[in-house]
Design a protein around this motif. Structure first.
Motif, PDB file in Angstrom:
ATOM      1  N   VAL A 142     -22.751-135.211 -17.544  1.00 22.64           N
ATOM      2  CA  VAL A 142     -24.087-135.120 -16.955  1.00 22.64           C
ATOM      3  C   VAL A 142     -24.190-133.943 -15.979  1.00 22.64           C
ATOM      4  O   VAL A 142     -25.166-133.834 -15.253  1.00 22.64           O
TER       5      VAL A 142
ATOM      6  N   LYS B   9     -27.429-131.978 -16.040  1.00 19.58           N
ATOM      7  CA  LYS B   9     -28.683-132.709 -15.884  1.00 19.58           C
ATOM      8  C   LYS B   9     -29.207-132.592 -14.450  1.00 19.58           C
ATOM      9  O   LYS B   9     -28.428-132.546 -13.507  1.00 19.58           O
TER      10      LYS B   9
ATOM     11  N   PRO C   8     -28.062-137.531 -11.550  1.00 21.58           N
ATOM     12  CA  PRO C   8     -28.217-137.006 -12.908  1.00 21.58           C
ATOM     13  C   PRO C   8     -28.161-138.065 -14.016  1.00 21.58           C
ATOM     14  O   PRO C   8     -28.286-137.725 -15.183  1.00 21.58           O
ATOM     15  N   THR C   9     -27.977-139.321 -13.657  1.00 17.56           N
ATOM     16  CA  THR C   9     -27.911-140.383 -14.663  1.00 17.56           C
ATOM     17  C   THR C   9     -28.489-141.671 -14.089  1.00 17.56           C
ATOM     18  O   THR C   9     -28.593-141.827 -12.871  1.00 17.56           O
TER      19      THR C   9
END
Length: 170
Positions: free
Chosen positions: A28, A31, A118-119
């Motif tokens: 990630v 992201k 990011p997640t």
């Protein structure tokens, strides 16, 4: 019925399985960090007498609802230690709400997890409700071994590339 954002571009592929079939943690790092929210729910079904004992505070182990709430919060904070490929997250909020439901009879458990990252925080919300329910079971099993933990599910998520998702009708 499930409601998803039109931005939901999942291909149906399992993201935690590499090209050679090996388990892997999803990368990630590219992201964007965005505000993420997830809400999960579950319930503990039990006999009416068990529910009444819990609500009256008559159980030998004390305040079950308070202990279960704290256990759920602590579990959410440890999710990456429990789920092998789950990313460690810096949670900004975890709230666990436990309410009696005479119609079950039993307790309804709901958790909301939040972070900026990011997640998503779906696993943290799900872990919170599961462990809160397990704590109720552990504390009340001396009076009711026939309890069941049911309906552990994600009901809503917001944030990230996939946008909003809600369980229909729930």
């Amino acid at each position: 019925m499930m409601v998803s954002s039109p931005k939901d571009d999942r291909t149906g592929a399992l993201t935690h399985i590499g090209v050679r079939g090996e388990a892997r943690m999803v990368d990630v790092s590219e992201k964007d960090a965005t505000s993420r929210v997830a809400i999960a729910e579950a319930r503990v079904r039990m006999g009416r007498a068990t529910l009444q004992a819990i609500l009256a505070g008559d159980a030998k182990k004390g305040d079950m609802i308070g202990a279960a709430r704290i256990a759920g919060i602590m579990a959410a904070k440890k999710t990456a230690d429990l789920i092998p490929l789950c990313h460690p997250l810096q949670l900004s909020k975890i709230e666990v709400d436990i309410k009696p439901d005479e119609s079950l009879p039993g307790l309804k458990v709901r958790a909301e997890a939040r972070c900026v990252g990011p997640t998503g925080v779906e696993m943290e919300a799900l872990t919170a409700v599961a462990v809160a329910c397990l704590t109720v079971y552990d504390m009340a099993k001396a009076i009711d071994r026939g309890m069941s933990i049911e309906g552990v599910r994600l009901v809503e998520k917001r944030g990230g590339k996939s946008g909003e998702w809600r369980m229909g009708g729930g």
